[in-house]
Design an enzyme around this catalytic site. Structure first.
Site, short mmCIF file in Angstrom:
data_model
loop_
_atom_site.label_atom_id
_atom_site.label_comp_id
_atom_site.label_asym_id
_atom_site.label_seq_id
_atom_site.Cartn_x
_atom_site.Cartn_y
_atom_site.Cartn_z
N SER A 1 0.70 -1.10 -0.22
CA SER A 1 0.15 0.10 0.44
C SER A 1 0.70 0.93 -0.15
CB SER A 1 -1.13 -0.23 1.67
OG SER A 1 -1.45 1.38 1.45
N TYR B 1 -2.01 -0.37 10.86
CA TYR B 1 -2.07 -0.70 8.93
C TYR B 1 -0.73 -0.20 8.51
CZ TYR B 1 -3.60 -0.61 4.10
OH TYR B 1 -4.01 -1.14 3.03
N LYS C 1 1.80 -2.92 6.33
CA LYS C 1 2.67 -2.31 5.18
C LYS C 1 4.15 -2.10 4.66
CE LYS C 1 -1.40 -3.68 3.19
NZ LYS C 1 -1.17 -5.39 2.63
#
Length: 266
Positions: free
Chosen positions: A159, A174, A178
């Site tokens: 991402s 998150y 990533k």
């Protein structure tokens, strides 16, 4: 060696995946969102595909539709990527059912929006178990097959959150997970260079179910920050995954391809 020169092909033939076997993971898996479009893309390029899903009532139907539309073999398999034994068993089963495995697309990912000071141990652990641990378990299981075969291809979905801090949402877990995926891909690309290529694709804002749950004001903020002034449809990622999976990218390993409409540039 996996980076040995392939046959010098016509450029369109370099993208051809006819006869290859690809497995696509995710949460809920290759049956929705980015995973679904990647499954379609690889099948359209000629690959037989295995959709690995965690929860879906339509995965078998989708696999049948992909098979019929592209004259390839396709099947759906249920597995939890955060369960090491389960995902390894599933990938071994796919290789047995299809006769080989050439490509693994590690598309796992969940997110939550929690202020960093408020994360519970369980909330943090859940993100890491799926996004980072599950990504490694999946790649590791496929790599064991690739090592025996002498070649293979790992493609991680990371991402843009790996390289910047998103606002206004708070999602440290998150973002960290990533970022870990991008660095993991780089490490594995060097460790496994004798038998597989490892690359990463980092999408920006893509129109999926994940975006739909966020407040309207957040979406408006994100729009204002993307030079392209729009989000991408999932099908706009298809070419990048086929490129990474095919001989068109034969000398590329350890790369992180950012597809974000310019979001990370200003």
């Amino acid at each position: 060696m996996v980076l040995a020169k392939p046959e010098n092909k016509h450029v369109l033939k370099a993208f051809d995946l006819t006869g290859k076997v690809a497995a696509i993971t995710g949460k809920p898996g290759g049956a929705r969102g980015i995973g679904l479009e990647v499954s379609r893309a690889l099948a359209e390029a000629g690959a037989n595909v295995a959709l690995i899903y965690n929860s879906s009532t339509t995965a078998d139907t989708i696999a049948a539709e992909i098979a019929s539309a592209n004259n390839v073999k396709a099947a759906a398999y249920q597995a939890d990527v955060s369960n090491k034994a389960e995902i390894e068993k599933t990938i071994q089963q796919i290789a047995s059912d299809f006769g080989r495995l050439d490509i693994i697309v590690v598309n796992s990912g969940i997110t939550s929006n929690v202020a960093a000071e408020d994360y519970s141990a369980e909330q943090w652990k859940q993100i890491m178990q799926v996004n980072l641990d599950g990504a490694f378990y999946t790649a590791q299981a496929a790599a064991r097959i690739f090592k025996d075969q002498g070649r293979g291809n790992v493609i991680f979905t990371a991402s843009v959150s790996a390289t910047l801090v998103n606002v206004p949402q708070k999602q440290a877990a998150y973002n960290a997970s990533k970022a870990g995926v991008v660095q993991l891909a780089k490490c594995l690309s060097v460790e496994w260079v004798d038998f597989c290529r490892v690359n990463c694709i980092s999408p920006g804002f893509i129109e999926t179910d994940i975006l739909d749950i966020h407040p309207k004001e957040w979406r408006e903020k994100w729009y204002s920050m993307v030079p392209a002034q729009r989000f991408a449809d999932t099908y706009e990622l298809k070419g990048a995954y086929v490129f990474c999976a095919s001989d068109a990218s034969s000398y590329m390993t350890g790369a992180n391809i950012v597809i974000d409409g310019g979001y990370t540039l200003p």
